[in-house]
Write an enzyme that holds these catalytic residues in place. Structure first.
Site, short mmCIF file in Angstrom:
data_model
loop_
_atom_site.label_atom_id
_atom_site.label_comp_id
_atom_site.label_asym_id
_atom_site.label_seq_id
_atom_site.Cartn_x
_atom_site.Cartn_y
_atom_site.Cartn_z
N LYS A 203 0.84 -1.20 0.00
CA LYS A 203 0.00 0.00 0.00
C LYS A 203 0.87 1.25 0.00
CE LYS A 203 -3.61 2.01 2.91
NZ LYS A 203 -4.55 1.79 4.01
N GLU A 209 10.53 -4.66 4.60
CA GLU A 209 10.64 -6.06 4.15
C GLU A 209 10.32 -6.18 2.66
OE1 GLU A 209 9.03 -4.95 6.80
OE2 GLU A 209 8.94 -6.42 8.43
N GLY A 264 -4.97 -2.45 5.17
CA GLY A 264 -4.16 -3.59 4.70
C GLY A 264 -4.84 -4.92 4.93
N ARG A 265 -5.30 -5.14 6.18
CA ARG A 265 -5.88 -6.46 6.51
C ARG A 265 -7.27 -6.66 5.92
NH1 ARG A 265 -4.93 -3.07 10.46
NH2 ARG A 265 -6.54 -2.35 11.91
N GLU A 350 -5.07 -7.34 15.08
CA GLU A 350 -4.56 -6.02 14.73
C GLU A 350 -5.69 -4.98 14.83
OE1 GLU A 350 -1.36 -6.04 11.68
OE2 GLU A 350 -2.54 -4.46 10.76
N HIS A 381 -5.27 -34.07 17.39
CA HIS A 381 -4.17 -34.90 17.88
C HIS A 381 -3.10 -34.07 18.56
CE1 HIS A 381 -5.74 -38.49 15.83
NE2 HIS A 381 -6.28 -37.55 15.06
N LYS A 501 7.77 -0.81 12.46
CA LYS A 501 8.43 -0.40 11.22
C LYS A 501 9.57 0.58 11.50
CE LYS A 501 4.51 -1.25 8.13
NZ LYS A 501 3.68 -0.83 7.01
#
Ligand code: G6Q
Length: 537
Positions: A203, A209, A264-265, A350, A381, A501
């Site tokens: 965005k 990263e 973003g999410r 978030e 399990h 960040k």
């Protein structure tokens, strides 16, 4: 949180403290039907909860007293409900299928822009899928690598896996997110530069990263194909920041835009979904949006008593604030939904991981439950033991699809039998008397007794399709929204992420500088020094 409405919920918890889910079922033969509903291709059975009609009424009152109806309208109509960033929150506009819809932000209708980008994405994905778009050396694109992180990664990763049966099987899709060079290096081992399209999804187009991985991928491509000119045929961008995109070296005509009102999410149905659209084709992608839209309409119009996202949100609040349940688990009995719990983790944690209310005051109740989960039956399990017999209360959402994409013998019957059996066992448990009747040795009875009374929701669809996936994502998006409204927190900012960040930048300087400042605390200084020594600085 509205205290008068909450008090009533609390009173009812006290009043019914000795009642179990088993008791509720014994009292009311209609209970399963009473506490079930259908919306947008999903059936929700929430009867295995510690509720009765009186409790649901009190919970609905809590929603009403929180002005939920008005808040929903504010979101759908583009009011700036993300006040700390002064932004509207309009992911619902991205999948608004009404051709006449007009939604204004700052006096400007956003819908023409939404439709334009969607059409451009469709045209582009067609050219890639049909082999019309060629790489620098004239070869067709066979590999697509999405480079992005957080909201620019988790949605495409989750949906690409979820919709595997709809993907173009002669193409391969990769998702590079981590700044750990291993992530990129292992991906580069799997692909051929001449046949690869890199999609840089960011965005802001400044995330450390993503930009580091994108630069490294660009260098690799140029080196492999022997020319800087190759970049134009092998890199496209998904972003809101045209300047940054062209600074990176991608022509803005190869950029698919979105807007600051897409968090973003919540960005999977925006340009961020391009890798998915290339994988499943524009028509299937449209079906995904249609599924979102169906759930959006249900959420906006259904009365709260019959509103699936509202009900899930209220039940979550009941256990979180009323019973002190700190976490909840989402357990998809579908291998294709393996990444769904991880995707939800970001969406929920978030959004509502906030400790001050909208007035900037510390909240006096807990917010933001911890969400976690794994697909069934695998989880059975490992961690289910704690859900059945541990000391924590962990409400669970079980998700299943009646028809499998991959029928093999009776495997699917077994899968679904496990899902239903787990919810049954969690709700009804096993008493000491039942153990005795089964002939369990007396000294083992305390260990083999199951308390039961563990709440679960069961979500069933007929088949996992683009449409049902879209509806499922929207269901949880709106659930999170409702909880944020009731907790009176801002669900659409993420200052904690922004902090991360910035923080690493100062440390990075000290890891690499000739003369590091070493202005950190003693522990951090020690770790930095140790690292420097190991890498010979
Ligand atoms: C999402 C968050 C965060 C964000 C990433 C990537 O809601 O804000 O996860 O998506 O930090 O940001 P960019 O897309 O700007 O690279």
């Amino acid at each position: 949180m509205n205290s008068a409405a909450w008090e009533r919920v609390d009173e009812l918890i006290d009043k019914n403290q000795n009642k179990t889910i088993k008791d509720y079922f014994a009292e009311d033969p209609e209970r399963a039907q009473r506490f079930s509903l259908e919306a947008a291709g999903w059936f929700l059975d929430y009867s295995k909860n510690r509720i009765d009609a009186e409790m649901m009424k009190a919970l609905v009152k809590l929603a009403e007293k929180s002005d939920l109806k008005a808040e929903i309208e504010k979101m759908f109509t583009g009011k700036k409900i993300n006040a700390t960033e002064d932004r509207a929150v309009l992911h619902t506009a991205l999948r608004n299928m009404d051709p006449k819809a007009k939604i204004k932000v700052d006096g400007k209708d956003v819908m023409p822009g939404v439709r334009k980008v969607l059409a451009a994405m469709g045209d582009f994905s067609d050219t890639v899928r049909r082999g019309v778009w060629r790489g620098f050396t004239g070869k067709r694109i066979k590999y697509v690598v999405n480079i992005g992180i957080g909201g620019s990664d988790l949605g495409p990763v989750m949906a690409n896996l979820a919709l595997t049966p709809y993907t173009k099987r002669n193409m391969k899709f990769f998702f590079v997110s981590n700044v750990d060079s291993t992530h990129l290096a292992e991906t580069l081992r799997e692909i051929k530069a001449a046949e690869t399209l890199f999609i840089v999804a960011s965005k802001t187009f400044t995330t450390q990263e993503t930009m580091s991985n994108a630069e490294a991928a660009k260098d690799w491509l140029v080196q492999q194909l022997g020319s800087k000119k190759a970049v134009a045929k092998h890199f496209v961008a998904l972003s809101t920041a045209a300047d940054e995109v062209s600074k990176f070296g991608i022509d803005v005509k190869n950029m698919f835009g979105f807007w600051d009102w897409v968090g973003g999410r919540y960005s999977l149905p925006s340009a961020i979904g391009l890798s998915l659209m290339i994988a499943i084709g524009r028509n299937n992608y449209k079906k995904l949006l249609k599924g979102y839209y169906k759930m959006d309409r249900h959420f906006r119009t259904a009365r709260f008593e019959r509103n699936m996202p509202v009900i899930l949100a209220l039940l979550g609040i009941l256990y979180h604030n009323g019973y002190g349940a700190e976490s909840y688990s989402v357990l998809p009995y579908d291998q294709y939904l393996s990444r769904f719990p991880a995707y939800l983790q970001q969406m929920d944690m978030e959004s509502n991981g906030k400790c001050v209310d909208k007035n900037g005051e510390p909240v006096t109740y807990t917010t933001g439950p911890i969400e976690w989960g794994e697909p069934g039956t695998n989880g059975q399990h490992s961690f289910y033991q704690l859900i059945h017999q541990g000391t924590h209360l962990i409400p669970c959402d079980f998700i299943g699809c009646s028809v499998t994409h991959n029928p093999i013998g009776d495997l699917h019957d077994k899968l679904m039998a496990n899902l239903f059996a787990q919810t049954e066992a969690l709700a009804f448990g096993k008493t000491a008397e039942e153990c005795e009747k089964e002939g369990v040795e007396k000294k083992l009875i305390p260990f083999k007794t199951f308390e039961g009374n563990k709440p679960t929701n069961t979500l069933l669809c007929e088949k996992l399709t683009p449409e049902t996936l879209g509806a499922l994502v929207a269901l949880y998006e709106h659930k999170v929204f409702v909880q944020g409204v009731i907790w009176n927190v801002y669900s659409y900012d993420q200052w904690g992420v922004q902090l991360g960040k910035v923080l690493a930048k100062g440390v990075l300087a000290d890891l690499t500088a000739k003369k590091p400042s070493m202005k950190h605390d003693a522990s951090t200084n020690q770790l930095i020094a140790r690292y420097r020594k190991a890498v010979g600085r």
